[in-house]
Design an enzyme around this catalytic site. Sequence first.
Site, mmCIF file in Angstrom:
data_model
loop_
_atom_site.group_PDB
_atom_site.id
_atom_site.type_symbol
_atom_site.label_atom_id
_atom_site.label_comp_id
_atom_site.label_asym_id
_atom_site.label_seq_id
_atom_site.Cartn_x
_atom_site.Cartn_y
_atom_site.Cartn_z
ATOM 1 N N GLY A 13 0.845 -1.189 0.000
ATOM 2 C CA GLY A 13 0.000 0.000 0.000
ATOM 3 C C GLY A 13 0.876 1.233 0.000
ATOM 4 C CG LEU A 14 -0.721 4.812 -1.839
ATOM 5 C CD1 LEU A 14 -1.795 5.900 -1.829
ATOM 6 C CD2 LEU A 14 0.267 5.039 -2.972
ATOM 7 C CB SER A 15 4.587 6.138 1.770
ATOM 8 O OG SER A 15 5.192 6.688 2.912
ATOM 9 N N GLY A 16 2.374 5.612 4.329
ATOM 10 C CA GLY A 16 1.420 6.265 5.226
ATOM 11 C C GLY A 16 0.053 5.601 5.269
ATOM 12 N N GLY A 18 -0.679 2.734 6.560
ATOM 13 C CA GLY A 18 -0.888 2.003 7.813
ATOM 14 C C GLY A 18 -0.305 0.610 7.822
ATOM 15 C CE LYS A 19 3.457 -0.115 3.066
ATOM 16 N NZ LYS A 19 3.091 1.310 3.043
ATOM 17 C CB SER A 87 5.729 -4.083 -2.808
ATOM 18 O OG SER A 87 4.703 -4.208 -1.849
#
Length: 208
Positions: A13-16, A18-19, A87
């Site tokens: 997922g995008l940066s920020g 919540g991964k 990724s």
Amino acid sequence: MSEQQGFTVWFTGLSGSGKSTIAEMLLHEFQARGLKAEILDGDVVRQNLSKGLGFSKEDRDTNIARIAFVADLLTRNGVATICCPISPYKATRDDARELIGEFVEVYVHATVDEIAANRDPKGLYKKALAGEITGFTGVDDPYEVPENPELVVDTLAESPEDSLQNVLKKLAELGRIDDATVLVEGDRAHSGQTDLRVTDSGNVKKEH
């Protein structure tokens, strides 16, 4: 005593988005179940395994290939492995899935607008949207949304605890864990053996 079967949970997922937050909470759940577990966080890997790599497509692909290589080693040795790099490209995620085999992809959904407005403590999204920095995933560099992940968690609609519960349910459904009961709650969910901590804004940073 039966031998633990390894598998990899791959958050993308995008940066920020919540991964890292959900990944760290999941690590504590694995540990509470007595599983051998390890986490490969994108930022931490870049500071160590991939130090010196930039953010060109070639370097991003190399970074993901290195993470997948280590995840495969861990998985083959019976470790419940958690990966949470951005990724952004489908092809490299597909390569990781093929290499590792025992692979559970979790797409952590959040929009650029939401992250820029509420989860951007360094102001990087705002700078990217203003054209002050380039090559930023989701702004002027693509993020290819997974087409068929095992699970989608929506951090715009869910709390981190809700997303964790959904991940546990999916892993139980897939037979990776025995049940989906949340065992670690409160402050313990965000502290322990990792060097990641949740900040007041809900983001995860590496403690020094």
